[in-house]
Structure formats: structure tokens, C-alpha cells
Design an enzyme around this catalytic site. Structure first.
Site, PDB file in Angstrom:
ATOM      1  N   HIS A   1       0.842  -1.209   0.000  1.00 16.23           N
ATOM      2  CA  HIS A   1       0.000   0.000   0.000  1.00 16.23           C
ATOM      3  C   HIS A   1       0.879   1.261   0.000  1.00 16.23           C
ATOM      4  O   HIS A   1       0.929   2.016   0.981  1.00 16.23           O
ATOM      5  CB  HIS A   1      -0.862  -0.058   1.261  1.00 16.23           C
ATOM      6  CG  HIS A   1      -2.055   0.842   1.266  1.00 16.23           C
ATOM      7  ND1 HIS A   1      -1.981   2.189   1.019  1.00 16.23           N
ATOM      8  CD2 HIS A   1      -3.348   0.570   1.501  1.00 16.23           C
ATOM      9  CE1 HIS A   1      -3.192   2.703   1.112  1.00 16.23           C
ATOM     10  NE2 HIS A   1      -4.051   1.740   1.402  1.00 16.23           N
TER      11      HIS A   1
ATOM     12  N   GLU B   1      -0.886   1.047  -5.483  1.00 13.39           N
ATOM     13  CA  GLU B   1      -0.643  -0.091  -4.602  1.00 13.39           C
ATOM     14  C   GLU B   1      -0.617  -1.386  -5.403  1.00 13.39           C
ATOM     15  O   GLU B   1      -1.625  -1.792  -5.967  1.00 13.39           O
ATOM     16  CB  GLU B   1      -1.756  -0.148  -3.550  1.00 13.39           C
ATOM     17  CG  GLU B   1      -2.012   1.193  -2.878  1.00 13.39           C
ATOM     18  CD  GLU B   1      -3.384   1.251  -2.197  1.00 13.39           C
ATOM     19  OE1 GLU B   1      -3.944   0.214  -1.839  1.00 13.39           O
ATOM     20  OE2 GLU B   1      -3.898   2.377  -2.029  1.00 13.39           O
TER      21      GLU B   1
HETATM   22  O1  G6P Z   1      -7.677   3.443   6.190  1.00 11.12           O
HETATM   23  P1  G6P Z   1      -6.975   2.218   5.665  1.00 11.12           P
HETATM   24  O2  G6P Z   1      -7.489   0.952   6.295  1.00 11.12           O
HETATM   25  O3  G6P Z   1      -5.499   2.341   5.776  1.00 11.12           O
HETATM   26  O4  G6P Z   1      -7.334   2.121   4.138  1.00 11.12           O
HETATM   27  C1  G6P Z   1      -7.015   3.138   3.253  1.00 11.12           C
HETATM   28  C2  G6P Z   1      -7.471   2.765   1.838  1.00 11.12           C
HETATM   29  O5  G6P Z   1      -6.797   1.596   1.443  1.00 11.12           O
HETATM   30  C3  G6P Z   1      -7.055   1.122   0.111  1.00 11.12           C
HETATM   31  O6  G6P Z   1      -6.466   1.946  -0.805  1.00 11.12           O
HETATM   32  C4  G6P Z   1      -8.543   0.988  -0.153  1.00 11.12           C
HETATM   33  O7  G6P Z   1      -8.804   0.756  -1.530  1.00 11.12           O
HETATM   34  C5  G6P Z   1      -9.308   2.179   0.315  1.00 11.12           C
HETATM   35  O8  G6P Z   1     -10.685   1.918   0.204  1.00 11.12           O
HETATM   36  C6  G6P Z   1      -8.958   2.517   1.751  1.00 11.12           C
HETATM   37  O9  G6P Z   1      -9.691   3.627   2.176  1.00 11.12           O
END
Ligand code: G6P
Length: 410
Positions: A282, A385
Site C-alpha cells: 500500500h 498499490e
Molecule cells: O484506512 P486504511 O485501512 O489504511 O485504508 C485506506 C485505503 O486503502 C485502500 O487503498 C482501499 O482501496 C481504500 O478503500 C482505503 O480507504
């Protein structure tokens, strides 16, 4: 021999005493060198986990390795050796700096890369000013590692959609069915795990480092350093173990090179049963101005648009702009690049990671995240990601899955 400006390495007492006796009695050098070889062999070992200094500094074993020692003592200096990689391990993080200036820093918590700087010291990753770096929650920024499930149950429609379709379809390994991206089916082995799994919130072990040299222009060798981290079922806390009871082993390697960073994950199934997994690296890229950014390499790729009711779409643009909340799961066929003002800043190549999530929270979502700061930070970041998140990778007993990304600076 050492990086200028860096702390000299701690040498073993025997190195120091033998150096001195060699200077004092050079005529006995051959004999003393032999003695030195015999005596120093067992003293060169270094086990990071047994060090008691809070931030012990240790350096490449090659700096004090025996074959190099005599040439360092000879009357005529030998060819200049390349400076060594500096590594520090302590305070719950591991940091490495190449002789050319590039550096990386990884928290043992989540094996999260929290900093990656180029040779000029310019930070390449975005890290929230309010990111928790104390192990209390997943880090907002850097490169959190998502395993064994990637999902984000952010609205009721999404949950309902995901639930209703998941009842009709059995997940297929690495399929492109939209129903298997998002919250897993209620009866899935990962369904009681926290969002994005447990890898990013577990305490990893530093397994060690290795360096390699590659031929560079002008005859000099480029150094790179690989830092390995491990997490196994035995290292999970009891609560997580209850939620996901499989025996597994993860090795996560972070390789810092000149103008590149590679992250690579190997998952081994040590259980008697097979299990299913998803993986996502990520990465929060630091950019100067989101209005100048476009993402290339996505044209013609299928994607799921999470901010448009999970609609399945096909990318028509050769340079995708970010102009509002963006949350998409692409399956591009080749390299994806981030351009700023028409110039490539980063390229991301993937190995065995079929998907690419493109995410920017934009104004409202940034406001809603307590650990997101500054609130207009969405102007200076974009998440590209690399992962395997559409469908599941099924891992049979004894099998291993490996996936990696390499990010290259232009
Ligand atoms: O807030 P987190 O759990 O770190 O997730 C952050 C982001 O991660 C990914 O990119 C998902 O596609 C998003 O939908 C999410 O909001």
C-alpha cells in the site's frame, strides 16, 4: 573505508590490539598476520538481536572481514574500496544508508517502510504528520503491508453488494470477479480479521541483511542492500491467532538500490490445510502537486470503481488524472508510472502482483481520518498499490506464494 560523516564502526578489541602490534613490529608481520587470521575468525560474528545498546550501529561485515584486513595494512594503499552500507537496528526500527546517499527506514511494527530518500536526501514516500509510529495502529503513510486480506467496508451499499453477490459465488483464485474484492464472504476464513488483515499491525522480526554489487557506468560498482523481515503464526498475538488459525511463514524483503526500492513478500503455508490470501503493498507516494499528476500504464485495463458503486469499467485514458476521491482496483498488464508535469517521477513494475489499487482520499475522506495530517495532504500524495486483491490466491499445504514490486526513480 568509511562513509564520511558516519559514525565509525565498533571494531572488536582483537582488531585494535592486533593492528597496534602490527605497527610496532612490522618485521614480524607474516607471523602476526597468520596469528590474526587464527584469532579473529570467531570474533567477527554479529547477532543483532543480542546487542544491548539501544541503537547499536553496525556495519558491513566486509569492512572488517579478514581477507580485506591485510591490504588495509599494507605500505602501499590498494585500490580504493567502495564505502560500506550503514545499518542501524534498534528503537524498533531498521535503517540503511547506501554510500551514494539513498536511505530507507522500516518499522518492525508491520514491517512498514516509513521513509525512502534518494541520494539528495529527498523523501519519496508520504507519511502523515499524525501517523502513529508507536505500534498502536497501522501507519498512515509509507508502505503498509496488507495481508492476508485487503478490504475496506466503508459504506452500507458496498457491504450489501459484497454480501449479496458473495453468497452466490465461490471465490476463485485470482479471478476478476468484483464480488471477491471488498469484505470477504461472511463465512470466509478472513472474515473476522481487521481491515487489511494483520501483517501491518503485527510485530515483525529483523532477520538480517545482505548486500550486492552491480556493474555501473564508469567501472564503479553500485551497492544495494536487502533487509529481510519475518513473521510467522507463532509470532502473532493470541487474539489474531484465534481469528486466523493457519500456520504460515512470511518473509518480507526490502531492497534499497541506487534509484530503486523493491519490496517482496514470500508467503509459505506451513499448515496441514490450504488457505486463501490477498496481498497489497500500500505505497503512499509523495508528490508535489496532485493537479500536475497523471498515472500512465492503465489504459485499456479493467477496473472496479469503488466510488461509483463498484462498477466494472475499462480505462480509456492514457494518463489518468486525480480530480476527486479516487479508489479503484485496476488489473493493468504492464508497468505503471506516476508522472508530474509530464515527467516520470516513479515507475512501478510488478512481479506476480496482478492488481494495482489507485487511491486518493481527497477532501472529505481526508477530513474523516483522525490520523491524516495535514488535512490537505491529499494534494501531496497518491497511493499506487501493487497487489493481488481481486480473487484469492489459494496456497496448498507446503506451497509458497511470492509477489514483489520495484519502484524506480527517474
Ligand atoms: O484506512 P486504511 O485501512 O489504511 O485504508 C485506506 C485505503 O486503502 C485502500 O487503498 C482501499 O482501496 C481504500 O478503500 C482505503 O480507504
Amino acid at each position: 573505508m568509511f562513509n564520511s560523516g558516519s559514525t565509525p564502526p565498533l571494531l572488536h578489541w582483537s582488531d585494535v590490539s592486533i593492528d597496534r602490534s602490527l605497527n610496532l613490529a612490522s618485521k614480524h608481520r607474516p607471523f602476526l598476520l597468520l596469528l590474526y587470521h587464527l584469532l579473529s575468525l570467531p570474533t567477527l560474528k554479529f547477532t543483532p538481536s543480542t546487542r544491548s545498546h539501544p541503537i547499536p550501529l553496525f556495519t558491513e561485515p566486509t569492512m572488517v572481514a579478514r581477507p580485506n584486513k591485510p591490504s588495509a595494512l599494507s605500505a602501499t594503499p590498494g585500490p580504493q574500496r567502495q564505502a560500506a552500507v550503514n545499518i542501524s537496528h534498534g528503537n524498533q526500527r531498521v535503517a540503511a544508508t547506501l554510500p551514494t546517499g539513498e536511505s530507507v527506514e522500516i518499522l518492525l511494527y508491520g514491517a512498514t517502510v516509513v521513509s525512502w530518500k534518494d541520494a539528495a536526501g529527498e523523501e519519496k514516500l508520504w507519511l502523515s504528520e499524525k501517523a502513529a509510529l508507536d505500534g498502536s495502529k497501522a501507519v498512515r503513510g509509507g508502505i503498509p503491508l496488507v495481508f492476508p486480506v485487503c478490504y475496506a467496508p466503508y459504506n452500507l451499499l458496498y457491504l450489501f453488494h459484497s454480501y449479496s453477490v458473495s453468497r452466490q459465488v465461490t471465490p476463485v483464485a485470482n479471478s476478476c470477479d468484483k464480488q471477491v474484492f471488498g469484505p470477504p464472504p461472511p463465512n470466509h476464513a478472513t472474515s473476522s480479521l481487521p481491515q487489511h488483515g494483520f501483517a501491518r499491525t503485527s510485530n515483525w522480526e529483523f532477520l538480517g541483511k545482505s548486500t550486492s554489487e552491480s556493474e555501473a557506468e564508469g567501472g564503479n560498482a553500485d551497492l544495494s542492500v536487502k533487509l529481510d523481515f519475518g513473521l510467522s503464526s507463532a509470532g502473532l498475538d493470541a487474539e489474531t491467532r484465534k481469528k486466523w488459525g493457519y500456520d504460515f511463514n512470511l518473509i518480507y524483503s526490502v531492497t534499497l538500490g541506487k534509484k530503486s526500492l523493491t519490496t517482496s513478500l514470500v508467503v509459505t503455508n506451513d499448515d496441514e490445510r490450504s488457505f486463501e490470501l490477498q496481498v497489497l503493498m500500500h505505497t503512499y507516494f509523495r508528490i508535489k502537486d496532485i493537479t500536475q499528476v497523471s498515472i500512465t500504464g492503465l489504459q485499456d485495463a479493467e477496473y472496479l470503481d469503488k466510488v461509483d458503486n463498484l462498477k466494472a469499467k475499462k480505462e480509456t485514458s492514457s494518463a489518468v488524472k486525480i480530480e476527486g476521491e479516487t479508489d479503484r482496483v485496476y488489473t493493468p498488464s504492464g508497468t505503471v508510472a506516476i508522472q508530474e508535469g509530464g515527467k516520470t517521477s516513479f515507475t512501478v513494475t510488478r512481479d506476480n502482483l496482478a492488481d494495482v489499487v489507485l487511491w486518493n482520499p481527497w477532501v472529505e475522506k481526508a477530513q474523516g481520518m483522525g490520523d491524516y495530517a495535514p488535512k490537505d495532504g491529499y494534494k501531496n500524495m497518491v497511493c499506487v498499490e501493487a497487489g493481488s486483491v481481486r480473487g484469492w490466491q489459494t496456497l496448498e499445504k507446503g506451497d509458497a506464494f511470492e509477489g514483489s514490486q520495484t519502484i524506480t526513480l527517474e
